[in-house]
Design a protein around this motif. Structure first.
Motif, PDB file in Angstrom:
ATOM      1  N   ALA A  97      39.267  44.031  -2.966  1.00 11.22           N
ATOM      2  CA  ALA A  97      40.253  43.190  -2.274  1.00 11.22           C
ATOM      3  C   ALA A  97      40.977  42.281  -3.260  1.00 11.22           C
ATOM      4  CB  ALA A  97      39.567  42.358  -1.187  1.00 11.22           C
ATOM      5  N   PHE A  98      40.249  41.710  -4.224  1.00  8.98           N
ATOM      6  CA  PHE A  98      40.871  40.858  -5.240  1.00  8.98           C
ATOM      7  C   PHE A  98      41.880  41.660  -6.056  1.00  8.98           C
ATOM      8  CE2 PHE A  98      41.068  39.489  -9.635  1.00  8.98           C
ATOM      9  CZ  PHE A  98      41.565  38.196  -9.481  1.00  8.98           C
ATOM     10  N   ALA A  99      41.489  42.848  -6.472  1.00 12.53           N
ATOM     11  CA  ALA A  99      42.387  43.685  -7.269  1.00 12.53           C
ATOM     12  C   ALA A  99      43.647  44.048  -6.484  1.00 12.53           C
ATOM     13  CB  ALA A  99      41.663  44.953  -7.715  1.00 12.53           C
ATOM     14  N   GLU A 100      43.480  44.417  -5.227  1.00 19.19           N
ATOM     15  CA  GLU A 100      44.633  44.770  -4.400  1.00 19.19           C
ATOM     16  C   GLU A 100      45.558  43.572  -4.200  1.00 19.19           C
ATOM     17  OE1 GLU A 100      45.737  46.863  -0.129  1.00 19.19           O
ATOM     18  OE2 GLU A 100      43.684  46.229  -0.498  1.00 19.19           O
TER      19      GLU A 100
ATOM     20  N   THR B  95      35.117  53.883  -8.817  1.00 19.25           N
ATOM     21  CA  THR B  95      35.482  54.399  -7.494  1.00 19.25           C
ATOM     22  C   THR B  95      36.255  53.383  -6.657  1.00 19.25           C
ATOM     23  OG1 THR B  95      33.430  53.683  -6.426  1.00 19.25           O
ATOM     24  CG2 THR B  95      33.428  55.870  -7.460  1.00 19.25           C
ATOM     25  N   LEU B  96      36.332  52.127  -7.119  1.00 19.25           N
ATOM     26  CA  LEU B  96      37.057  51.106  -6.358  1.00 19.25           C
ATOM     27  C   LEU B  96      38.550  51.394  -6.463  1.00 19.25           C
ATOM     28  CD1 LEU B  96      35.035  47.922  -7.310  1.00 19.25           C
ATOM     29  CD2 LEU B  96      34.773  49.398  -5.323  1.00 19.25           C
ATOM     30  N   PRO B  97      39.233  51.545  -5.325  1.00 23.64           N
ATOM     31  CA  PRO B  97      40.591  52.083  -5.308  1.00 23.64           C
ATOM     32  C   PRO B  97      41.627  51.306  -6.123  1.00 23.64           C
ATOM     33  CG  PRO B  97      39.984  51.190  -3.161  1.00 23.64           C
ATOM     34  CD  PRO B  97      38.758  51.183  -4.011  1.00 23.64           C
ATOM     35  N   HIS B  98      41.669  50.009  -6.025  1.00 21.03           N
ATOM     36  CA  HIS B  98      42.744  49.264  -6.675  1.00 21.03           C
ATOM     37  C   HIS B  98      42.323  48.646  -7.999  1.00 21.03           C
ATOM     38  CE1 HIS B  98      45.290  49.697  -3.177  1.00 21.03           C
ATOM     39  NE2 HIS B  98      44.252  49.377  -2.431  1.00 21.03           N
ATOM     40  N   LEU B  99      41.025  48.624  -8.269  1.00 19.62           N
ATOM     41  CA  LEU B  99      40.550  47.933  -9.463  1.00 19.62           C
ATOM     42  C   LEU B  99      41.070  48.589 -10.739  1.00 19.62           C
ATOM     43  CD1 LEU B  99      38.830  45.534 -10.345  1.00 19.62           C
ATOM     44  CD2 LEU B  99      36.893  47.093 -10.527  1.00 19.62           C
ATOM     45  N   HIS B 100      40.937  49.898 -10.849  1.00 19.37           N
ATOM     46  CA  HIS B 100      41.390  50.584 -12.061  1.00 19.37           C
ATOM     47  C   HIS B 100      42.886  50.408 -12.266  1.00 19.37           C
ATOM     48  CE1 HIS B 100      42.783  53.967 -14.540  1.00 19.37           C
ATOM     49  NE2 HIS B 100      41.689  53.676 -15.228  1.00 19.37           N
ATOM     50  N   ARG B 101      43.661  50.546 -11.217  1.00 23.20           N
ATOM     51  CA  ARG B 101      45.124  50.408 -11.321  1.00 23.20           C
ATOM     52  C   ARG B 101      45.487  49.001 -11.797  1.00 23.20           C
ATOM     53  NH1 ARG B 101      48.706  50.942  -6.047  1.00 23.20           N
ATOM     54  NH2 ARG B 101      47.385  49.184  -5.535  1.00 23.20           N
TER      55      ARG B 101
END
Length: 148
Positions: free
Chosen positions: A38-41, A69-75
């Protein structure tokens, strides 16, 4: 106040700090994958970390494979000046058996202070060293991991 409202308020406050200060280093400490995602997003959507003068340090105990696997973290992390430190209490502390010399380069920052110290082993008896947040982190790492 809901979880999302608290996170939104935190991001807004961090953005105000970033706008008011020349250089901001955000430190996030969490073992909650949902929070990190959520923080990354939120950070990505608000462009909070997309300014070069804003740095991010993330400390977590979440295994690297799970972080991937965390959706927005890598981006978010791949487009920002970020460092993720995964703490694993089950592993022994790594130390170089023989003290290597490591070359570190960094951009000049207002919060970074350069000064010379007496060092009889250095050329001309002086060694250049750095203070401030980045210098302090490098000093801790070099002491812990046994490098100069």
């Amino acid at each position: 106040m809901t979880y999302e409202q608290q996170l939104s308020q935190t991001i807004a406050t961090a953005r105000q700090l970033r706008d008011a200060l020349w250089c901001v280093t955000m430190v996030v400490v969490s073992d909650d994958p949902a929070f990190l995602a959520a923080f990354a997003e939120s950070s990505f959507k608000s462009h909070l970390l997309l300014v070069q003068k804003t740095k991010l340090l993330v400390f977590t105990r979440i295994p690297v494979l799970q972080l991937q696997t965390l959706p927005h973290l890598h981006r978010t992390l791949s487009r920002t000046t970020s460092l993720v430190a995964v703490v694993d209490d089950t592993l022994p502390v790594f130390r170089f058996p023989h003290r290597p010399h490591v070359l570190v380069t960094a951009e000049e920052l207002v919060a970074q202070v350069a000064y010379t110290v007496d060092d009889p082993t250095a050329p001309e008896g002086k060694r250049l060293t750095f203070g401030g947040p980045a210098g302090n982190v490098m000093e801790i790492l070099s002491t812990t991991m046994n490098f100069t």
